[in-house]
Design a protein around this motif. Structure first.
Motif: not given
Length: 692
Positions: A253-262
């Motif tokens: 199984e996989e989990f994807t984090s929330v997006p961030v930007s820099i």
């Protein structure tokens, strides 16, 4: 070593064997000084694999220090650049893919992390960074930028030396250990900007700057601290320690984090970094006709009808708004209310029969007849405890804890993971658009259900994350079915001002603040959190105001998205001329607003500052709004980007009132303003270099 980017962005990643994978440098294209810290580019916590050194940080985790480079790929198409960096932990057999995306010419990127369980046992995640990096330079050379926020007092920014906040000098080399504290910005529940903003930054004394944002419509965390090797920043979504979030991963199984930007700037201090993040935000937002048109919106709520609309009250207001030049008229709260106490009975969203004896169609028809687009207020995610809809939907369609529906301020909260909840809201929106011809929806959100729901999941935080993502999918569905429908993001003002939502909605209400004297610091600070063309700050002039007060209130809405209210139907002819003049000015400059970058000539606004200013730089023209709220009668504005220029300075609004005098020092890039008359007062200027 991996070097990735384009002409405006250069990211160097150190993949030395036996060492953590780290960011060596991040610059706006040029080669920059390397960071000394060994901060891993990704951090990951499980119950059996915590931190390598005890702390409450999301830095220096055991897995993060072991994650080894397992490959990377680059992709480029249509000016979009992508790096996929694969990392692997040999102990837990967890793999992490970090995906970075950037648009050509923009010194910024978006990042997400996807964790996959390649072991034979279930592993529970307790926290995953979306991105982490070391920042070059000693802590003494850095300033931290962060903002507190709350209802009626949004976006109160602070800029202070890092040594005074996140990195107190602890003589770490003497102890031979990393620090354990630092600065943490944490948001809980669903008001993603309810007490702190998901945007922060670091500014270096040599003019370099880094600004970041967490792009999530729910819980998040970012932190800055000091290690033996230097300063680091880490950004992530929900965690176990902050948000009761746990995510079991079965094998495969996989989990994807929330997006961030820099975003990064090599020069220009805050202005340079803000320009970089502003350009990046424009790459995130959805294409929509509203982005080019930027129509003037009139909303009947603030200091006007205040949630008590009727046909008799609305018709003259509609005519006055049209005469003033408004292009959208939004009927705010109360249009569905047959009684006087609707707070806990909302949820079916049928037009009131008592407020509109000949139907709401008469009101919406008048809006269209006067050349405006009709809009309605909607609070879709809640069902009042007295609403008939509360019993029509299954209990599984609501957020629950321990099997009981969560109640906050006399409302239930829909769980959009459940198909019945989404179907209910789809029916409401489709009916309003297709049957009533509504072209604009103000989507409000006035409760925060807290930690989340444990229904169908092993942790309340995971349940809430699932709902947050289902909410975004629901918005995507609206856009697919109604591509021209304009959506306004509101949550008791700006309590949910994040780019998970703002990438999908066209404008953002910046506050519920009803005190026109207190609104300018909110409006002036907003472009550091949201695109200028999305920042809808209320301009609500009133008949009882003086001419200077009307101008002050109108200036609050000019350097953003013009968002009118006020009893225009009761104004004198001279007062209406002032309103029409302000709207006319906005319509002339709005194309520039939509391509501008913000500056703060007086520095970031303080809540009680006697002078507030905001500038928008659009090509050769710089627009500057200045609000005088106290003494003295003069102020000095710093405009280093115009240093050395001979300027033409024009007052755009208000023209008929007493002129302010000004002195421009081109050698120093300083503009001295001298206000005429009493306070409060405001002016909007256009500054353009003279051609020789």
């Amino acid at each position: 070593m991996i070097t990735w980017g384009h002409r405006a962005l250069r990211l160097v990643i150190d993949t030395t064997a036996g060492e953590p994978v780290t960011v060596r440098s991040l610059t706006a294209g040029a080669e920059g000084p390397p960071a000394r810290s060994g901060q891993p580019i990704a951090e990951l916590i499980t119950p059996g694999q915590g931190r390598a050194q005890v702390s409450q940080r999301f830095a220096g985790t055991a897995i993060g220090r072991r994650l080894a480079h397992a490959g990377h790929t680059r992709h480029e198409a249509d000016g979009r650049h992508e790096l996929r960096l694969d990392l692997r932990d040999p102990v837990t057999e967890l793999t992490l893919r970090l995906v970075l995306r950037s648009r050509d010419g923009v010194p910024a990127f978006q990042a997400t992390s996807t964790v996959r369980n390649d072991s034979t046992e279930t592993v529970t995640l307790l926290g995953v960074t979306s991105f982490a990096m070391a920042v070059p330079g000693p802590a003494e050379s850095l300033e931290l930028l962060q903002a507190d926020s709350e209802w009626l007092g949004e976006g109160r920014w602070h800029r202070r030396p890092l040594r005074d906040s996140a990195a107190v000098n602890l003589s770490l080399p003497i102890h031979g250990q990393d620090g354990r504290g630092g600065f943490r910005a944490v948001s809980t529940g669903t008001w993603s900007s309810g007490r702190a903003l998901p945007t922060g930054g670091l500014l270096a004394s040599d003019g370099r700057g880094w600004l970041w944002q967490v792009e999530h419509n729910g819980p998040w965390r970012w932190e800055v601290g000091e290690q033996l090797g230097g300063v680091y920043v880490a950004m992530l979504g929900p965690t176990d320690s902050d948000h009761q979030w746990q995510q079991p991963l079965a094998p495969g199984e996989e989990f994807t984090s929330v997006p961030v930007s820099i975003a990064v700037s090599d020069t220009g201090d805050l202005a340079g970094a803000a320009a970089a993040l502003t350009a990046h935000r424009r790459t995130l937002v959805r294409d929509h006709p509203d982005r080019d048109a930027l129509p003037v919106v009139f909303n009947d709520y603030m200091n006007t009808l205040m949630g008590d609309p009727t046909t008799a009250r609305l018709l003259p207001l509609i005519d006055a708004a049209a005469d003033a030049g408004a292009e959208v008229f939004c009927v705010d709260a109360g249009w569905y209310d047959n009684g006087t106490d609707w707070w806990d009975s909302v949820g079916e969203w049928q037009p009131s029969q008592t407020r509109f004896p000949r139907g709401i169609e008469e009101v919406l028809g008048r809006i269209r007849e006067r050349g405006m687009r009709p809009g309605l207020w909607l609070e879709p995610e809640v069902i009042g405890v007295r609403s008939p809809a509360a019993d029509k939907l299954p209990v599984e369609a609501f957020l629950r804890r321990g099997g009981e529906r969560v109640v906050e301020h006399d409302r239930y909260h829909l769980d959009l993971r459940h198909p019945a909840a989404a179907a209910h809201l789809d029916e409401v929106v489709d009916r309003l658009v297709e049957q009533l011809g509504v072209g604009y929806l103000k989507l409000d959100y006035n409760i925060d259900p807290g930690t989340g729901t444990d229904s169908g999941t092993e942790s309340a935080g995971a349940g809430l994350l699932g709902h947050n993502r289902a909410h975004l999918a629901w918005l995507d569905g609206i856009a697919a079915r109604h591509p021209d429908l304009t959506l306004e993001n509101c949550a008791s003002g700006a309590m949910r001002m994040d780019y998970a939502l703002l990438s999908r909605m066209q404008l953002q209400s910046t506050s519920d603040q009803q005190d026109w004297l207190r609104y300018p610091p909110i409006a002036a600070a907003a472009p550091l959190s949201v695109l200028p063309e999305q920042a809808a700050s209320w301009a609500y002039p009133q008949p009882e105001m003086s001419d200077e007060q009307i101008a002050y209130a109108l200036c609050t809405g000019l350097l953003g998205r013009m968002y009118l209210s006020g009893r225009l139907d009761a104004m004198s002819a001279d007062q209406m001329r002032s309103v029409r003049s302000a709207v006319g000015v906005y319509r002339r400059i709005r194309a520039d607003v939509g391509r501008s970058s913000p500056i703060w000539p007086s520095g970031l606004p303080g809540w009680d500052d006697p002078w507030i200013s905001l500038g928008l730089v659009a090509g050769a023209t710089t627009y500057v709004g200045a609000w005088r709220r106290g003494e003295p009668a003069s102020t000095r504005l710093s405009l280093p980007h115009l240093q050395g220029c001979d300027l033409e300075i024009a007052v755009l609004f208000p023209v008929p009132l007493r002129s302010w005098s000004f002195d421009w020092n081109p050698a120093a890039g300083l503009l001295d303003l001298h206000a005429a008359g009493s306070r409060p007062a405001a002016r909007l200027f256009a500054l353009t270099p003279r051609t020789r």
